[in-house]
Scaffold this motif. Structure first.
Motif, PDB file in Angstrom:
ATOM      1  N   ALA A 145       0.836  -1.201   0.000  1.00  0.00           N
ATOM      2  CA  ALA A 145       0.000   0.000   0.000  1.00  0.00           C
ATOM      3  C   ALA A 145       0.872   1.253   0.000  1.00  0.00           C
ATOM      4  CB  ALA A 145      -0.892  -0.004   1.240  1.00  0.00           C
ATOM      5  N   THR A 146       0.268   2.359  -0.359  1.00  0.00           N
ATOM      6  CA  THR A 146       0.900   3.654  -0.095  1.00  0.00           C
ATOM      7  C   THR A 146       0.683   3.977   1.384  1.00  0.00           C
ATOM      8  OG1 THR A 146      -1.139   4.875  -0.548  1.00  0.00           O
ATOM      9  CG2 THR A 146       0.342   4.472  -2.429  1.00  0.00           C
ATOM     10  N   ASN A 226       6.491  -9.173  -8.880  1.00  0.00           N
ATOM     11  CA  ASN A 226       7.383  -9.813  -7.914  1.00  0.00           C
ATOM     12  C   ASN A 226       8.342  -8.807  -7.292  1.00  0.00           C
ATOM     13  OD1 ASN A 226       6.573 -12.647  -8.601  1.00  0.00           O
ATOM     14  ND2 ASN A 226       7.403 -12.051 -10.592  1.00  0.00           N
ATOM     15  N   TYR A 227       8.388  -8.805  -5.963  1.00  0.00           N
ATOM     16  CA  TYR A 227       9.419  -8.045  -5.256  1.00  0.00           C
ATOM     17  C   TYR A 227      10.676  -8.909  -5.129  1.00  0.00           C
ATOM     18  CZ  TYR A 227       5.887  -4.582  -3.915  1.00  0.00           C
ATOM     19  OH  TYR A 227       4.916  -3.610  -3.935  1.00  0.00           O
ATOM     20  N   ARG A 228      11.789  -8.267  -4.726  1.00  0.00           N
ATOM     21  CA  ARG A 228      13.041  -9.001  -4.567  1.00  0.00           C
ATOM     22  C   ARG A 228      13.638  -8.670  -3.203  1.00  0.00           C
ATOM     23  NH1 ARG A 228      16.854  -7.996  -9.456  1.00  0.00           N
ATOM     24  NH2 ARG A 228      14.930  -8.581 -10.518  1.00  0.00           N
ATOM     25  N   SER A 229      14.148  -9.681  -2.539  1.00  0.00           N
ATOM     26  CA  SER A 229      14.732  -9.439  -1.208  1.00  0.00           C
ATOM     27  C   SER A 229      15.918  -8.485  -1.347  1.00  0.00           C
ATOM     28  CB  SER A 229      15.185 -10.758  -0.569  1.00  0.00           C
ATOM     29  OG  SER A 229      16.143 -11.394  -1.381  1.00  0.00           O
ATOM     30  N   GLY A 230      16.004  -7.571  -0.396  1.00  0.00           N
ATOM     31  CA  GLY A 230      17.086  -6.585  -0.417  1.00  0.00           C
ATOM     32  C   GLY A 230      16.757  -5.333  -1.202  1.00  0.00           C
ATOM     33  N   VAL A 231      15.609  -5.317  -1.889  1.00  0.00           N
ATOM     34  CA  VAL A 231      15.179  -4.131  -2.649  1.00  0.00           C
ATOM     35  C   VAL A 231      13.908  -3.601  -1.990  1.00  0.00           C
ATOM     36  CG1 VAL A 231      14.438  -3.235  -4.896  1.00  0.00           C
ATOM     37  CG2 VAL A 231      16.141  -5.073  -4.781  1.00  0.00           C
ATOM     38  N   PRO A 232      13.833  -2.297  -1.697  1.00  0.00           N
ATOM     39  CA  PRO A 232      12.635  -1.764  -1.030  1.00  0.00           C
ATOM     40  C   PRO A 232      11.361  -2.076  -1.825  1.00  0.00           C
ATOM     41  CG  PRO A 232      14.359  -0.085  -1.130  1.00  0.00           C
ATOM     42  CD  PRO A 232      14.839  -1.242  -1.948  1.00  0.00           C
ATOM     43  N   LYS A 233      10.272  -2.360  -1.111  1.00  0.00           N
ATOM     44  CA  LYS A 233       8.981  -2.612  -1.754  1.00  0.00           C
ATOM     45  C   LYS A 233       8.259  -1.280  -1.931  1.00  0.00           C
ATOM     46  CE  LYS A 233       8.398  -7.255   0.167  1.00  0.00           C
ATOM     47  NZ  LYS A 233       7.565  -8.147   0.992  1.00  0.00           N
ATOM     48  N   ILE A 234       7.948  -0.944  -3.183  1.00  0.00           N
ATOM     49  CA  ILE A 234       7.222   0.298  -3.453  1.00  0.00           C
ATOM     50  C   ILE A 234       5.875  -0.038  -4.085  1.00  0.00           C
ATOM     51  CG2 ILE A 234       9.326   1.691  -3.685  1.00  0.00           C
ATOM     52  CD1 ILE A 234       8.972   1.553  -6.747  1.00  0.00           C
ATOM     53  N   PRO A 235       4.856   0.821  -3.878  1.00  0.00           N
ATOM     54  CA  PRO A 235       3.541   0.562  -4.490  1.00  0.00           C
ATOM     55  C   PRO A 235       3.652   0.542  -6.012  1.00  0.00           C
ATOM     56  CG  PRO A 235       3.423   2.343  -2.874  1.00  0.00           C
ATOM     57  CD  PRO A 235       4.867   2.061  -3.093  1.00  0.00           C
ATOM     58  N   THR A 236       2.884  -0.345  -6.626  1.00  0.00           N
ATOM     59  CA  THR A 236       2.953  -0.454  -8.082  1.00  0.00           C
ATOM     60  C   THR A 236       1.588  -0.809  -8.655  1.00  0.00           C
ATOM     61  OG1 THR A 236       4.083  -1.523  -9.952  1.00  0.00           O
ATOM     62  CG2 THR A 236       3.734  -2.875  -7.989  1.00  0.00           C
ATOM     63  N   ALA A 237       1.267  -0.216  -9.792  1.00  0.00           N
ATOM     64  CA  ALA A 237      -0.051  -0.421 -10.419  1.00  0.00           C
ATOM     65  C   ALA A 237       0.088  -0.281 -11.920  1.00  0.00           C
ATOM     66  CB  ALA A 237      -1.047   0.611  -9.893  1.00  0.00           C
ATOM     67  N   TYR A 260      -0.824  12.099  -7.837  1.00  0.00           N
ATOM     68  CA  TYR A 260      -1.187  11.636  -6.492  1.00  0.00           C
ATOM     69  C   TYR A 260      -1.669  10.197  -6.606  1.00  0.00           C
ATOM     70  CZ  TYR A 260      -3.984  10.959  -2.258  1.00  0.00           C
ATOM     71  OH  TYR A 260      -4.508  10.459  -1.097  1.00  0.00           O
ATOM     72  N   LEU A 261      -1.104   9.315  -5.793  1.00  0.00           N
ATOM     73  CA  LEU A 261      -1.449   7.891  -5.832  1.00  0.00           C
ATOM     74  C   LEU A 261      -1.822   7.414  -4.438  1.00  0.00           C
ATOM     75  CD1 LEU A 261      -1.463   5.125  -7.407  1.00  0.00           C
ATOM     76  CD2 LEU A 261       0.927   4.869  -6.665  1.00  0.00           C
ATOM     77  N   LYS A 262      -2.964   6.728  -4.332  1.00  0.00           N
ATOM     78  CA  LYS A 262      -3.368   6.134  -3.050  1.00  0.00           C
ATOM     79  C   LYS A 262      -3.789   4.694  -3.284  1.00  0.00           C
ATOM     80  CE  LYS A 262      -6.112   6.795   1.094  1.00  0.00           C
ATOM     81  NZ  LYS A 262      -7.092   7.606   1.829  1.00  0.00           N
ATOM     82  N   ARG A 266      -3.387  -5.010   0.762  1.00  0.00           N
ATOM     83  CA  ARG A 266      -2.869  -5.737   1.929  1.00  0.00           C
ATOM     84  C   ARG A 266      -2.530  -7.174   1.545  1.00  0.00           C
ATOM     85  NH1 ARG A 266      -6.305  -4.983   7.367  1.00  0.00           N
ATOM     86  NH2 ARG A 266      -4.484  -6.114   8.133  1.00  0.00           N
ATOM     87  N   THR A 267      -1.422  -7.658   2.087  1.00  0.00           N
ATOM     88  CA  THR A 267      -1.037  -9.059   1.909  1.00  0.00           C
ATOM     89  C   THR A 267      -1.195  -9.769   3.245  1.00  0.00           C
ATOM     90  OG1 THR A 267       0.512  -8.565   0.117  1.00  0.00           O
ATOM     91  CG2 THR A 267       0.840 -10.648   1.291  1.00  0.00           C
ATOM     92  N   TYR A 268      -1.922 -10.887   3.235  1.00  0.00           N
ATOM     93  CA  TYR A 268      -2.154 -11.693   4.433  1.00  0.00           C
ATOM     94  C   TYR A 268      -1.313 -12.971   4.350  1.00  0.00           C
ATOM     95  CZ  TYR A 268      -6.231  -8.641   4.876  1.00  0.00           C
ATOM     96  OH  TYR A 268      -7.049  -7.548   4.984  1.00  0.00           O
TER      97      TYR A 268
END
Length: 326
Positions: A145-146, A226-237, A260-262, A266-268
């Motif tokens: 999320a943002t 896909n995110y990668r370990s060691g790289v910050p997770k940023i919102p993407t769309a 402006y992005l909102k 959520r990941t469970y």
């Protein structure tokens, strides 16, 4: 007519794989146990023309005509979207478990499996400069999320990962907009799957990806990333082809773009789900397996009729046709 031709093509492909008992388990390659020439294979397939015709006649002209379409239509209309980890996916599995039993297929059973559980939440994007413009947006699977107040930042538009890396200094603290040209799904989809990671590497605060599509009617397409370990997770769309092209034109003119992005995604923890399995046990080689399959889950913003209702129901129909023909 085109649909019928496509269906015939599918059936012949699936069934030529299923109906090759005399060489079962032997290699088709020249360096295998049974070196086959193209002529061998052609003659072998020609030997099954009567069986193939019976399958096609049943599916296209006989009592099974339109059956897979009707089955899929009822399923999609009744269940609707089936996001991984959702109650709708649970309902779809129960529906199919019952339907496969009613079809009198063998060994109908469920296999427990863990699946991702991600929910989209609220999504909103607005261009603030050079003018107010509502941006059609769809968050990508597993996106973070943002912050609750959203992100307001200047945009940098790039047409490739190479351009992003060349302009790395400019990208820091900005929203990266990818306006990559569509070549093919297989080649271009890497911008969706890797776009957030590559943008985060150069210090971007979010990434917006031109939908992986050859054509758009202001319609963004979702999908997994896909995110990668060691790289910050940023919102993407994803955004529409039209908005990506527009921001690219503005950027070429040197116009400052602010967005402006909102996103409330959520990941469970992974949810318990099931593979749904049905079989026809072979009469001659019961220990050997030919697998046809599709996935029952689908994205939350459509019916999942083709991705992948079609694949799942073609697989079911393949078994039904074999059973019907004895």
């Amino acid at each position: 007519e085109k649909k019928r031709e496509e269906k015939m093509k599918y059936l012949s492909l699936i069934f030529f794989m299923n109906l090759l008992p005399q060489y079962a388990g032997k290699s088709l390659s020249r360096d295998g146990n049974y070196p086959k020439t193209f002529e061998d294979i052609k003659n072998e397939i020609a030997g099954y023309s009567d069986i193939a015709k019976a399958i096609i006649d049943l599916a296209v002209h006989g009592k099974a005509r339109n059956r897979s379409y009707e089955r899929l239509a009822v399923f999609a209309d009744t269940i609707g979207p089936r996001l991984s980890g959702s109650k709708n996916l649970d309902a779809a599995i129960k529906y199919m478990f019952s339907a496969l039993q009613k079809d009198r297929l063998e060994n109908v059973h469920l296999e427990p499996v863990k699946v991702p559980h991600w929910e989209r939440g609220e999504e909103f994007a607005m261009m603030l400069e050079p003018r107010n413009h509502s941006i059609a947006v769809l968050g990508l699977g597993s996106s973070v999320a943002t912050p609750p107040e959203g992100i307001t930042a200047e945009v940098i538009v790039v047409a490739s990962f190479d351009e992003l890396h060349r302009r790395a200094q400019e990208a820091k603290g900005k929203i990266v907009v990818y306006n990559q040209p569509f070549v093919s799904y297989g080649e271009t989809v890497r911008y969706r799957s890797q776009g957030a990671v590559e943008a985060a590497k150069v210090g971007a605060v979010a990434s917006l990806i031109r939908s992986i599509a050859s054509f758009s009617i202001d319609s963004p397409h979702t999908g997994w990333q896909n995110y990668r370990s060691g790289v910050p997770k940023i919102p993407t769309a994803c955004i529409s082809v039209e908005d990506a092209e527009m921001m690219s034109r503005m950027s070429f003119r040197g116009t400052k773009i602010v967005v402006y992005l909102k996103m409330g995604a959520r990941t469970y923890p992974d949810s318990t789900s099931f593979n749904t399995v049905a079989e026809i046990v072979g009469s001659k080689y019961p220990e050997q397996i030919v697998l046809v399959s599709g996935h029952l889950d689908s994205w939350d913003v459509g019916q999942g009729a083709m991705d992948d209702g079609g694949g799942a129901f073609i697989s079911w129909e393949a078994l039904s046709l074999i059973k019907d023909l004895g």
